[in-house]
Design an enzyme around this catalytic site. Sequence first.
Site, PDB file in Angstrom:
ATOM      1  N   TYR A 126     -15.979 -17.879 -11.161  1.00  0.00           N
ATOM      2  CA  TYR A 126     -15.377 -17.025 -10.136  1.00  0.00           C
ATOM      3  C   TYR A 126     -15.275 -15.594 -10.640  1.00  0.00           C
ATOM      4  O   TYR A 126     -15.655 -14.645  -9.932  1.00  0.00           O
ATOM      5  CB  TYR A 126     -13.995 -17.567  -9.768  1.00  0.00           C
ATOM      6  CG  TYR A 126     -13.186 -16.661  -8.867  1.00  0.00           C
ATOM      7  CD1 TYR A 126     -13.466 -16.571  -7.503  1.00  0.00           C
ATOM      8  CD2 TYR A 126     -12.140 -15.900  -9.379  1.00  0.00           C
ATOM      9  CE1 TYR A 126     -12.715 -15.751  -6.674  1.00  0.00           C
ATOM     10  CE2 TYR A 126     -11.379 -15.070  -8.550  1.00  0.00           C
ATOM     11  CZ  TYR A 126     -11.675 -15.002  -7.207  1.00  0.00           C
ATOM     12  OH  TYR A 126     -10.935 -14.182  -6.383  1.00  0.00           O
ATOM     13  N   THR A 132     -16.021 -10.068   7.103  1.00  0.00           N
ATOM     14  CA  THR A 132     -16.528 -11.420   6.870  1.00  0.00           C
ATOM     15  C   THR A 132     -15.402 -12.330   6.367  1.00  0.00           C
ATOM     16  O   THR A 132     -14.462 -11.875   5.717  1.00  0.00           O
ATOM     17  CB  THR A 132     -17.684 -11.399   5.861  1.00  0.00           C
ATOM     18  OG1 THR A 132     -17.208 -11.010   4.567  1.00  0.00           O
ATOM     19  CG2 THR A 132     -18.778 -10.443   6.310  1.00  0.00           C
ATOM     20  N   GLY A 147      -5.842 -15.512   6.064  1.00  0.00           N
ATOM     21  CA  GLY A 147      -5.567 -14.841   4.808  1.00  0.00           C
ATOM     22  C   GLY A 147      -5.782 -13.344   4.834  1.00  0.00           C
ATOM     23  O   GLY A 147      -5.501 -12.655   5.825  1.00  0.00           O
ATOM     24  N   ILE A 148      -6.291 -12.813   3.718  1.00  0.00           N
ATOM     25  CA  ILE A 148      -6.520 -11.379   3.587  1.00  0.00           C
ATOM     26  C   ILE A 148      -7.484 -10.893   4.662  1.00  0.00           C
ATOM     27  O   ILE A 148      -7.296  -9.823   5.252  1.00  0.00           O
ATOM     28  CB  ILE A 148      -7.047 -11.056   2.177  1.00  0.00           C
ATOM     29  CG1 ILE A 148      -5.958 -11.308   1.121  1.00  0.00           C
ATOM     30  CG2 ILE A 148      -7.533  -9.613   2.096  1.00  0.00           C
ATOM     31  CD1 ILE A 148      -6.440 -11.180  -0.317  1.00  0.00           C
ATOM     32  N   THR A 156     -10.970 -15.401   9.366  1.00  0.00           N
ATOM     33  CA  THR A 156     -10.159 -16.234  10.249  1.00  0.00           C
ATOM     34  C   THR A 156      -8.771 -16.532   9.675  1.00  0.00           C
ATOM     35  O   THR A 156      -7.938 -17.135  10.349  1.00  0.00           O
ATOM     36  CB  THR A 156     -10.864 -17.572  10.547  1.00  0.00           C
ATOM     37  OG1 THR A 156     -11.144 -18.243   9.309  1.00  0.00           O
ATOM     38  CG2 THR A 156     -12.163 -17.339  11.299  1.00  0.00           C
TER      39      THR A 156
END
Length: 261
Positions: free
Chosen positions: A152, A13, A18-19, A16
Amino acid sequence: MKIDLAGRTAIVTGSTGGIGLAIATGLAQCGARVVVNGRRAAAVDRAVATIAQAGGAAVGFVGDLGAADGCAALVAAHPSCDILVNNLGIFEPRDFFDTPDEDWTRFFEINVMSGVRLSRAYLPGMRERDWGRVIFISSESALNIPVEMIHYGFSKTAQVAIARGLAERMAGTNVTVNSVLPGPTLSEGLAEMLRPEQEKTGKTLEEVAADFVMEHRPSSIIRRAATVEEVANMVIYLASPLASATTGASVRVDGGVLSVI
């Protein structure tokens, strides 16, 4: 050691960039058929093309997995998977006293409930087939709660708790559930945030990132930001048959930021 994921289907998930994209690319290079996810078709198409150029096989799913209907649409389109990487997540520095209820709810829905919903959908099939991998991409912030974004940190701690609980729920099977705790990582998001400082100082992006790490995470042992590939390598290992005895773990790729043993 050779990691062979031929015949396995993986869903990553928020993949598209980065990690997430690094994980999806690595899994595909090991032979898995990867489902790439993002909210914008153009970004998903670019990610699929990137994986194809790296020699892997991927298909795209465009949808907002931070909402229940988006998760349901993914499961309808891809009803079965062997490897689920709950990577989708957002972060935003904001003082506790300036963070309204809706921000707490938004972070919980995207960072936590997306993984809850998809794990609930895919784990029964993994258990029935007696093989599967579920990995939550948490953060060292799950343990080292950042004062500048407590909301966060809370969401990342929740992921660790869910992963541990689900691992115990799958006890006695060949289905493993783990969480991965990256530290500061030079993804596109961090690069964009550091771009003004890079332009002002004339330093390389890596040098500016290292300065950022030492200012905000001075306990770092590697004294730099990790690359997205370094994080992805750990995830790929955990997704493989080689990690069959690792479950219920919070695996750190934090560069030594956390001082707990």
